[in-house]
Design a protein around this motif. Structure first.
Motif, PDB file in Angstrom:
ATOM      1  N   GLY A  48      29.461  20.365  59.497  1.00 23.20           N
ATOM      2  CA  GLY A  48      30.272  20.953  60.214  1.00 23.20           C
ATOM      3  C   GLY A  48      29.779  21.210  61.759  1.00 23.20           C
ATOM      4  N   VAL A  93      29.075  28.358  68.748  1.00 26.09           N
ATOM      5  CA  VAL A  93      28.194  29.769  69.024  1.00 26.09           C
ATOM      6  C   VAL A  93      28.213  30.128  70.249  1.00 26.09           C
ATOM      7  N   LEU A 118      22.347  25.655  57.957  1.00 23.16           N
ATOM      8  CA  LEU A 118      23.202  26.727  57.630  1.00 23.16           C
ATOM      9  C   LEU A 118      22.665  27.426  56.452  1.00 23.16           C
ATOM     10  N   CYS A 141      38.555  18.151  67.074  1.00 25.98           N
ATOM     11  CA  CYS A 141      38.600  19.338  65.927  1.00 25.98           C
ATOM     12  C   CYS A 141      39.913  20.046  66.058  1.00 25.98           C
ATOM     13  N   TYR A 164      29.888  23.788  64.810  1.00 30.89           N
ATOM     14  CA  TYR A 164      30.243  25.213  64.910  1.00 30.89           C
ATOM     15  C   TYR A 164      30.230  25.721  66.213  1.00 30.89           C
ATOM     16  N   GLY A 208      28.082  31.408  63.718  1.00 28.34           N
ATOM     17  CA  GLY A 208      28.903  30.312  64.353  1.00 28.34           C
ATOM     18  C   GLY A 208      30.287  30.361  63.494  1.00 28.34           C
ATOM     19  N   ARG A 209      31.190  29.641  64.075  1.00 25.85           N
ATOM     20  CA  ARG A 209      32.808  29.451  63.667  1.00 25.85           C
ATOM     21  C   ARG A 209      32.790  27.834  63.589  1.00 25.85           C
ATOM     22  N   ARG A 210      33.165  27.469  62.166  1.00 25.44           N
ATOM     23  CA  ARG A 210      33.370  26.153  62.235  1.00 25.44           C
ATOM     24  C   ARG A 210      34.524  25.575  62.761  1.00 25.44           C
ATOM     25  N   LEU A 234      23.152  30.191  61.367  1.00 23.62           N
ATOM     26  CA  LEU A 234      22.549  28.966  61.699  1.00 23.62           C
ATOM     27  C   LEU A 234      21.028  29.192  62.241  1.00 23.62           C
TER      28      LEU A 234
END
Length: 289
Positions: A172, A176, A143, A108, A174, A205-207, A148
């Motif tokens: 995606g 967390v 999502l 990623c 994520y 969460g951050r993608r 989430l």
């Protein structure tokens, strides 16, 4: 078409030195009696041992590029470490954090998290069961409204994670914070690698990127290097069996001298030798692409 190079199944001098250093550390900090005691307690993971491996020796960042604070090594060196961890049945999240989660983050391009893993300030865990084959079906959470929701089971070492890497139904992956998830222990056949149920109920969460290629890469590396861990354990069992048969006596003779046991030991040695070739071939294949 050019021929493929033969895999290097023997350890180099540098790899032998790495193995000796890890084995010395584990001899001092991870005795068999202590491992058994820990599996029967609430504290399954050995935090002090993890700090020594990850912090003092820098092994948490073995697969992370040097520009991100890691060692920039290959899967061959990681396999050497895992072989020794398997030999000692060391209760640390090395495979799950320093290999599987690291590979997902590399796919990623999550440089900030990789830097945290390299510095041993963060433990990350991919929220996918280790039993899932590379390319296999992966359970995903929902999502909804930017949050989430869902439940994932059989997640190894989730109880010690700081960050969970969670696949979602939008495709995606994520990041967390583990503190934002409910982590409940589950019964595991391997008491040194605790499993947990992870429940997300509106967690932020951050993608990081696309889940499918990241998870496939992570599970492929995990499967290949899990073989090295199993090799270490199998080799230790063979060594201890031979030692016991040399010491044990029956009818005033060493039981290791009995013909039937010699034949069984020979077969066991051949099986371990085959495992060693397969495990090191897998590590070399991962290292050379």
């Amino acid at each position: 078409m050019s021929a493929q190079p033969e895999p290097a199944l023997l350890l180099s001098e540098e790899e032998e030195a790495l193995r000796a250093a890890v084995r010395d550390l584990l001899t001092d900090h991870c005795d068999p009696a202590g491992v058994i005691t820990r599996t029967e307690s609430a504290a399954r993971h050995d935090v002090s041992l993890w700090k020594a491996l990850a912090g003092s020796m820098g092994l948490a960042g073995l697969l992370i590029p040097e520009e991100l604070g890691g060692q920039g090594a290959t899967h061959r060196e990681a396999a050497v470490v895992l072989e020794e961890l398997g030999r000692a049945v060391a209760p640390v999240p090395y495979l799950t954090s320093a290999v599987v989660a690291t590979e997902a983050l590399l796919a990623c391009g999550a440089d900030d998290l990789l830097g945290e893993l390299a510095s041993a300030t963060t433990v990350a865990v991919l929220a996918v069961g280790l039993h899932v084959a590379p390319g296999g079906a992966v359970r995903r959470v929902r999502l909804e409204g930017g949050a989430l929701h869902g439940e994932l089971t059989g997640i190894a070492d989730a109880s010690v994670a700081d960050v969970l890497l969670v696949p979602a139904d939008d495709g995606g992956l994520y990041a967390v914070a583990a503190a934002d998830a409910a982590v409940t222990g589950q019964v595991s056949l391997d008491s040194t690698r605790p499993l947990a149920r992870v429940t997300l109920d509106g967690a932020a969460g951050r993608r990081l990127g696309d889940a499918e290629p990241a998870v496939r890469r992570a599970l492929r590396a995990g499967a290949g290097l899990l073989a090295a861990e199993q090799l270490g354990l199998a080799d230790w069992l063979l060594t201890e069996t031979v030692r016991h048969l040399k010491e044990r006596k029956q009818f005033n003779r060493q039981v290791g001298g009995f013909q039937a046991l010699k034949h069984r030991l020979s077969r066991l040695w051949l099986e371990v030798a085959g495992l060693r070739a397969a495990a090191r071939n897998a590590a070399d294949a991962l290292a050379t692409g």
